[in-house]
Write an enzyme that holds these catalytic residues in place. Sequence first.
Site, short mmCIF file in Angstrom:
data_model
loop_
_atom_site.label_atom_id
_atom_site.label_comp_id
_atom_site.label_asym_id
_atom_site.label_seq_id
_atom_site.Cartn_x
_atom_site.Cartn_y
_atom_site.Cartn_z
N ASP A 75 3.73 -31.74 69.22
CA ASP A 75 1.47 -31.11 68.78
C ASP A 75 2.25 -29.83 69.62
O ASP A 75 1.33 -29.52 70.27
CB ASP A 75 1.01 -32.42 69.83
CG ASP A 75 -0.87 -31.04 69.77
OD1 ASP A 75 -0.94 -31.48 69.13
OD2 ASP A 75 -1.27 -31.96 70.99
N GLU A 122 7.57 -38.60 75.24
CA GLU A 122 6.87 -39.65 74.83
C GLU A 122 7.71 -40.19 73.63
O GLU A 122 7.47 -39.92 72.44
CB GLU A 122 5.92 -39.05 74.20
CG GLU A 122 4.38 -38.91 74.87
CD GLU A 122 3.31 -38.92 74.33
OE1 GLU A 122 3.21 -38.71 73.40
OE2 GLU A 122 2.02 -39.16 75.29
N TYR A 156 -4.84 -40.95 77.90
CA TYR A 156 -5.67 -40.46 76.91
C TYR A 156 -6.52 -41.41 76.84
O TYR A 156 -7.37 -40.99 75.83
CB TYR A 156 -5.42 -39.64 76.04
CG TYR A 156 -4.20 -37.94 76.28
CD1 TYR A 156 -4.97 -36.94 76.26
CD2 TYR A 156 -2.72 -38.47 76.53
CE1 TYR A 156 -4.35 -36.12 76.92
CE2 TYR A 156 -2.41 -37.55 76.52
CZ TYR A 156 -2.84 -36.09 76.95
OH TYR A 156 -2.47 -35.21 77.15
N GLU A 190 0.51 -37.03 82.50
CA GLU A 190 -0.87 -35.19 81.97
C GLU A 190 -1.64 -37.38 81.46
O GLU A 190 -1.94 -37.76 81.35
CB GLU A 190 -0.23 -35.92 79.73
CG GLU A 190 0.83 -35.19 80.00
CD GLU A 190 1.40 -35.10 78.52
OE1 GLU A 190 0.51 -35.13 77.05
OE2 GLU A 190 2.83 -34.44 77.36
C1 GCB Z 1 0.31 -35.53 74.42
C2 GCB Z 1 1.88 -35.13 74.40
C3 GCB Z 1 0.93 -33.69 73.88
C4 GCB Z 1 0.58 -33.35 72.88
C5 GCB Z 1 -0.67 -34.28 74.16
C6 GCB Z 1 -1.89 -33.85 73.24
O1 GCB Z 1 0.55 -37.14 74.72
O2 GCB Z 1 2.82 -34.92 75.29
O3 GCB Z 1 2.94 -32.27 73.39
O4 GCB Z 1 -0.45 -32.15 73.15
O5 GCB Z 1 -0.45 -35.76 74.08
O6 GCB Z 1 -2.86 -33.52 73.74
O7 GCB Z 1 -2.86 -35.44 71.92
#
Ligand code: GCB
Length: 655
Positions: free
Chosen positions: A213, A454, A507, A543
């Site tokens: 990303d 990941e 997330y 994260e």
């Molecule tokens: C993740 C990734 C990261 C992305 C982020 C997102 O899990 O490791 O590279 O930018 O999520 O914002 O989706």
Amino acid sequence: MVGSQASMSPKRSACWVALAPLLCSCALALQGGMLFPRESPSREVKALDGLWRFRADFSENRLQGFEQQWYRQPLRESGPTLDMPVPSSFNDITQEARLRNFIGWVWYEREAILPQRWTQDMDMRVVLRINSAHYYAVVWVNGIHVVEHEGGHLPFEADISKLVQSGPLTTCRVTIAINNTLTPHTLPPGSIIYKADTSMYPKGYFVQDINFDFFNYAGLHRSVVLYTTPTTYIDDITVTTNVEQDIGLVDYWISVKGNEHFQLEVRLLDEDGKVVAQETGDQGQLRVPGANLWWPYLMHDHPAYLYSLEARMTTAGPVSDFYTLPVGIRTVAVTESKFLINGKPFYFHGVNKHEDSDIRGKGFDWPLLMKDFNLLYWLGANSFRTSHYPYSEEVLQLCDRYGIVVIDECPGVGIVLPQSLGNESLRHHLEVMEELVRRDKNHPAVVMWSVANEPSSALKPAGYYFKTLITHTKTLDPTRPVTFVTNTKYDADLGAPYVDVICVNSYFSWYHDYGHLEVIQPQLKSQFENWYKTHKKPVIQSEYGAEAIAGFHEDPPLMFSEEYQKALLENYHSVFDQKRKEYMVGELIWNFADFMTNQTPMRVIGNKKGIFTRQRHPKNVAFILRERYWRIANETRHHHSVPRTQCLGTRPFTF
Ligand code: GCB
């Protein structure tokens, strides 16, 4: 066709430690050291920063440059060129959309004027070093092929003495062809997708597919330098440190090339320039009674104490070589529930970053770097992860100097296809870890290696892949823990048994249960409890975060508003505050700043999960995190709290 654009013929000459049949069959990948080019009484450095001539090869097969041998004569003689700044990505410099999205070979060229003694003194070695060329690079000097390199984030070099010392010339023409094509076996991986349906796409149409990303910026991202050494020279230094009572122990190994007969004197100087220990010989131990340890920012009144290791090599003849290496004395250890620095529990309260900014893309930039370090200090952040690739060496030097702890990640991001977990990929991944450890092994700030972000670690080959990769990394550097960052389920992750610390990304209420902030706490609690119960290792939330477009406000909070980002973080924080009393050892927000991505309906001109905008303006959550990080820092310092005025750059430093 793109197959040939991507046809990269990396030299795979290696022989690793006998780990597995795979490793035994290879020859030694790393010839020699990769010391950062520093000036010294015996060494000169000349940066080739500035404008280079540039051309993207838009021919259908992208191979015109090779077919017509553009490297043989000045680039302007084979067609029109652009002026292109170095260091910088090329993508955002011009107004041409087709250059922004270009896939294939681009050509850079620059003439360097060499001081006369460089070309006439036969006791001098002249080395060309490319600090980062993304992704595959072929280099010529005066039309002669000198080196090739695969991988966009680590330095490589060529001894060009013979070429520049063979004639009357005092200039040299450096030509670098760079290909940004990513395949299932590159790091990061990618795939070229051909769109063969001519009713929908122009003839020969293809796109670069990626599973990560961030925008695949390309070009010469860091400085290209010429430097000199004597012909007998210090090729590499490895330093490891330990502490016994109050004695700091600095073990060193120095490799010298060019002559077998030499003497080495090694001195360790404190910050006042006083010699505190000395030794002779190419390996030994320096003992420093009452050593000042290297402590992370906010963990000590005098963080980031750096000694200087001065190595002086002499031969029977007139040749001598000097190299100075900053050294921080510190230890790192991991228990079942703690991450220890100098024997004390360390809690990572920090960020994930990217090398990313307006116009220059991933190009190195001092003002941006200093701004970022000032923001980290302001925030009370004590750490970051180099998501998702190795950052420039200057970044790590500043981390050493300012006490910012680093999880050093290799470009193993987007490993999701089964073929990216096969032997061909693994072999390259092992080489990249060798290059990374070789480059960064002496930085006290680096406390852990991350071999991937990941990956599809639930796929069957992942067990062997990560076992081999992590074991190999530990043989390369037995002093640091190794991890990879996962988003696989705790009971399905085949790589997790091999890591020292569990780093997990989640997330909640963003990529699942959109808008339902109330699910965060139960889901996050289960996440921690499951991981710890299964693996009995410390856990870092590597994260978490939410997108917010700066200036968008909604109450009750709606996704993409600053209020939603804030509420999401606060829900995470309340669980963190319970779990950090147990086995949770860190929290790294995604992300320090907004950054550019590919164009998709999921992204509004890039990823907006930054706590700062891409221009480094704070969103509301920056203030929330600031309160939190300073509070945590003060809680963990028992004697007195740390004043918030911090000033960068008051202490001496050698680059
Ligand atoms: C993740 C990734 C990261 C992305 C982020 C997102 O899990 O490791 O590279 O930018 O999520 O914002 O989706």
